[in-house]
Design an enzyme around this catalytic site. Structure first.
Site, PDB file in Angstrom:
ATOM      1  N   HIS A 107       0.723  -1.306  -0.076  1.00  0.00           N
ATOM      2  CA  HIS A 107       0.042   0.020  -0.160  1.00  0.00           C
ATOM      3  C   HIS A 107       0.806   1.282  -0.065  1.00  0.00           C
ATOM      4  O   HIS A 107       0.324   2.409  -0.160  1.00  0.00           O
ATOM      5  CB  HIS A 107      -0.927  -0.052   1.229  1.00  0.00           C
ATOM      6  CG  HIS A 107      -2.190  -0.897   0.945  1.00  0.00           C
ATOM      7  ND1 HIS A 107      -2.376  -2.162   1.281  1.00  0.00           N
ATOM      8  CD2 HIS A 107      -3.465  -0.556   0.593  1.00  0.00           C
ATOM      9  CE1 HIS A 107      -3.513  -2.580   1.065  1.00  0.00           C
ATOM     10  NE2 HIS A 107      -4.037  -1.650   0.446  1.00  0.00           N
ATOM     11  N   GLY A 108       1.990   1.024   0.490  1.00  0.00           N
ATOM     12  CA  GLY A 108       2.834   2.319   0.485  1.00  0.00           C
ATOM     13  C   GLY A 108       4.304   2.117   1.216  1.00  0.00           C
ATOM     14  O   GLY A 108       4.031   1.152   1.977  1.00  0.00           O
TER      15      GLY A 108
END
Lengths: 477, 393
Positions: free
Chosen positions: A325-326
């Protein structure tokens, strides 16, 4: 990492006038009138990406080429593991460099210094999504689930298709392989597509964007100004925002897919009514969860190696999912947080929850998810801890900031969010349609759905035409 | 094999045609209307070479062009903003907020200078911190004016209009930070920014009708229309009556006596939030003053004018009770009281500093012929000084 920086990204948003009133109709006209439909999809998709990212579109092309080349070599030499590894290393290498190199160099290995700095890598929009689709292609043809695509156009169309290119759902090759060759488009498909697209547009424009005002405003407050009330308001707003933003975008993508004759997988199934975190992950970002299950969890051994290995694998999968996700500690911790709850539920909590009064199990799940979103949304771990601390331990102070960053329109959006978070409205709608005989024929049911779609579209068009606040959340993941 | 039913093709063509309508309307839309409505230049269509040279920037500009020019855009903006405001009281601007009684407040600068934090102006007015810098700003202005004007024997008076953050301190919007609410409640006739400045600059003349406005606003929300940021209507008349009394100036022979008549007055915040309408007020008929507006007079229309900005009004008053002339220097609060003010003198020149560029302002202050006057009166908002001295922070 996201949202507030999204404005700088300047991709062609589905909710922008340029997309809705120019790109989309021109694409539909070309698609239906010119023939060579996969090529039309590909050309428009590459332009769509080029519009937002410029010449970084070359990276997308490289990812497509890797997948295609893997298929060609597989056809020639058979399903060799080195071929799969080569494809994996190349695809993940690109993802690693463009998405994670800064994080690993600066935050994990801390190897900068002494006059040397790592050149900051650009983060191409949607890289996590198109790389994962390329990987899905490689895995599926290697495992023999599907034959390699016959042409480069087909592979490129699959990987780069603009409806799901930048924010999912992650479409598995297997789910569209056949449709890339053979599909039919009927008015019925277009109707379903329009309906889903309009519902998604409304989720994004009428709910998520409103809640974003409160979430952004309150998460942007200096720590000392945050109270227990505003911390909860910020977290709950973001909880609604991220769901309706992401689910809205997914529905728009699925709707566009229908209009073209594809059936993309359902990506959300009312996750906030889940009664355990295990259940939550069956309902949230389903295409990603199943991707990780099939391509990471099972290869790690799944639940075949006994309890400990199962827990380890679960935890690892969610750790990786967080990182997907990041590239930030907040996402890593968010993944670990969910992984830990899944393990705890496997250890016995799930049985306890199953025997509890439903609202209690639901409340547990919802609260765990909300605290998870705090980690996910915060700009840093200390900020996340501060917000979480204030949510748990009563902290007084000035609550005026809540009123500054909210208002009747946002409260209405929150009410809609509560209503549409479950299937209550849909179920009631179906009951009413049955009661008034509106589902007795396909034509009647379609007329009702198209009326709903038209009303939603007009409301959203007014919003689109008059609004400048329009970021999407999920583009960098 | 991709099969497509003919009906699907027809359907998609109709759908596409419908979606293309707003884009097609770009060609026939009056874009000046939107430009004027929003008070800014609209984004231009990028050239092909600009897009080729830098695709990201080029397409970003194209997005901006579409956002600004798409057909029905202005209508949608007006419709949505009106719906939001009328149905929900939502202004769509966190710097424009309302209290529980429907009074609207502008809490920070709009357009003229870069915006700071919300409630920046409330904090400034209510904390009333008269720092050395602020004192110096007032001193610079008044000294500059004095230097130019004293040789003509003009009396310089600095006036300020009490604004709603201090007048309605008991019922500020819920979103006002608590610390500012407390400060606002402590404001009174002596404890306020203007009076503090006046105590620090005893040589200068200040006029700040806090008591009058506080009492009248409490009596009647239409006195200072509670949805407006600027004063309008009866507060303009009352201000001049009180000012004349203090300065011992006679009102015009044709000064309309009260009471004012309830009527709609200009709603200044309407345009800022995108809703065109008037607001409830109470007014007297300004035409009864029978002033002669001589816009031909002055620098701006002089063929040899050095001025770039046209911003000077000249008003003559055949019914003046005296032979005095005056200059009114103001920010945006001035134009609303210009006629009433001019009725106190024989000739009045008004310059709105907000509309003057720096160069012209300096010229104005250093030119002398229109400054051959008896009074120079400066009108600004509460505890503000003319904008050219820098933004209030």
């Amino acid at each position: 990492m996201f949202l507030s920086r999204r404005e700088q990204d300047q991709t062609m948003l589905f909710t922008s006038p340029a997309f809705l009133f120019l790109f989309l109709p021109l694409f539909l006209l070309s698609y239906f009138l010119l023939g060579r439909r996969n090529i039309i999809i590909l050309v428009f998709s590459l332009f769509f990406y080029f519009y937002g990212e410029g010449w970084i579109v070359a990276l997308l092309a490289v990812s497509v080429l890797i997948a295609w080349l893997h298929g060609r070599l597989l056809m020639k030499y058979g399903a060799q593991k080195p071929l799969l590894w080569a494809a994996l290393i190349l695809q993940l290498g690109m993802l690693g460099y463009f998405k994670y190199s800064d994080f690993f160099v600066a935050d994990i290995f801390r190897i900068e210094g002494a006059g040397w700095t790592w050149p900051e890598a650009l983060l191409p929009i949607g890289i996590s999504f198109f790389i994962f689709q390329g990987l899905s292609y490689s895995f599926d043809i290697h495992r023999g689930n599907h034959k390699p695509a016959r042409s480069l156009i087909d592979v490129a169309t699959y990987v780069a298709m603009f409806p799901q290119l930048i924010a999912g759902p992650i479409v598995r090759y297997g789910s569209v392989a056949r449709a890339l060759q053979t599909r039919s488009v009927r008015p019925r498909n277009i109707n379903i597509g329009i309906y889903l697209f309009c519902c998604g547009l409304a989720q994004k424009m009428l709910i998520a964007n409103k809640l974003a005002i409160t979430a952004d405003g309150l998460f942007g407050l200096p720590q000392e100004q945050l109270t227990t009330a505003t911390a909860w308001a910020a977290s709950l707003s973001y909880t609604g925002q991220i769901y309706f933003d992401f689910a809205g975008y997914s529905n728009m993508a699925i709707g566009l897919g229908f209009m073209l004759g594809f059936v993309f997988p359902k990506n959300f199934d009312h996750p906030y009514v889940a009664k355990s975190i295990t259940d939550f992950w069956r309902r949230w970002h389903i295409s990603m969860t199943s991707w990780f299950r099939d391509y990471v969890y099972f290869p790690l051994g799944g639940n075949r190696g006994g309890s400990f290995m199962t827990y380890r694998n679960l935890f690892l999968v969610f750790l990786i999912s967080g990182l997907w996700h990041g590239a930030a500690w907040t996402f890593v911790l968010w993944g670990m947080y969910h992984g830990a709850f899944l393990v705890i539920e496997r250890l016995g909590l799930k049985k306890v929850l199953a025997n509890l009064w439903s609202p209690v199990a639901w409340a547990y799940t919802f609260i765990v998810a909300v605290f998870g979103w705090v980690l996910f949304r915060a700009e840093s771990v200390p900020q996340a801890l501060d917000v979480a601390k204030k949510m748990v331990f009563p902290t007084g102070g000035d609550n005026s900031y809540f009123f500054l960053h909210s208002g009747p329109d946002i409260w209405i959006a929150m009410g809609l969010a509560v209503l549409f978070a479950s299937s209550f409205v849909e179920d009631t709608g179906v009951k009413l349609m049955n009661k008034f005989g509106l589902r007795s024929t396909h034509a009647k049911a379609t007329a009702v759905k198209m009326t709903v779609a038209a009303v939603l579209f007009v409301l959203c068009a007014i919003e689109v035409l008059s609004s400048t606040y329009n970021p999407f959340i999920y583009f960098r993941f | 094999m991709i099969k497509t039913k003919k009906s699907a093709i027809l359907y998609s063509v109709l759908l596409s045609a419908a979606l293309l309508v707003p884009t097609a309307l770009v060609l026939v839309t009056n874009h000046n209307a939107r430009s004027s409505w929003e008070g800014r230049a609209l984004d231009k269509l990028p050239t092909i070479s600009e897009v080729v040279k830098n695709p990201k920037a080029g397409f970003k500009q194209f997005d901006g062009f579409m956002n600004d020019h798409v057909g029905l855009g202005l209508q949608a903006i007006k419709l949505r903003r009106k719906m939001n405001f009328k149905a929900l009281g939502v202004t769509g601007d966190k710097y424009i907020v309302s209290n529980s009684e429907g009074a609207y407040f502008l809490t920070a600068p709009f357009m003229q200078v870069e915006r700071g934090s919300p409630f920046q102006w409330f904090g400034h007015n209510c904390n009333a911190l008269v720092t050395d810098k602020i004192t110096n700003q007032y001193r610079i202005f008044t000294t500059k004016s004095e230097a130019v004007l004293s040789k003509f024997g003009a009396k310089v008076i600095f006036t300020a209009v009490p604004t709603k953050s201090v007048l309605l301190a008991d019922n500020l919007p819920k979103s006002t930070p608590q610390s500012i609410v407390e400060s606002c409640k402590k404001i009174d006739a002596q404890n306020n920014g203007m009076m503090k400045v006046s105590r620090k600059l005893p040589d200068f003349n200040f006029y700040y009708p806090y008591d009058l406005f506080k009492a009248r606003t409490k009596e009647d929300p239409k006195f200072f229309p509670n949805t407006a940021y600027h004063w309008a209507g009866e507060s303009n008349w009352a201000f001049i009556e009180d000012f004349a009394k203090k300065e011992n100036l006679s009102l015009s022979q044709v000064w309309p006596k009260g009471p004012c008549i309830p009527k709609k007055v200009r709603w200044d915040l309407g345009k800022l939030i995108g809703v065109e309408t008037l607001t409830d007020g109470c007014n007297r008929d300004v035409r009864e003053l029978r002033l002669e507006k001589n816009s031909r007079y002055g620098y701006p229309l002089n063929p040899e004018s050095k001025f770039e900005t046209v911003n000077l009004f000249a008003l003559t008053n055949p019914y003046s009770a005296n032979d005095k002339n005056a200059v009114l220097i103001s920010n945006s609060f001035g134009p609303l009281v210009r006629e009433q003010f001019a009725s106190l003198f024989k000739t009045t020149y008004h310059v709105n500093l907000n509309a003057l560029n720096d160069r012209d302002l300096k010229l104005l202050l250093h030119e002398s012929d229109i400054m051959d006057v008896d009074y120079v009166v400066v009108i600004v908002a509460d505890f503000h000084y003319p904008n050219f001295l820098g933004p209030i922070k």
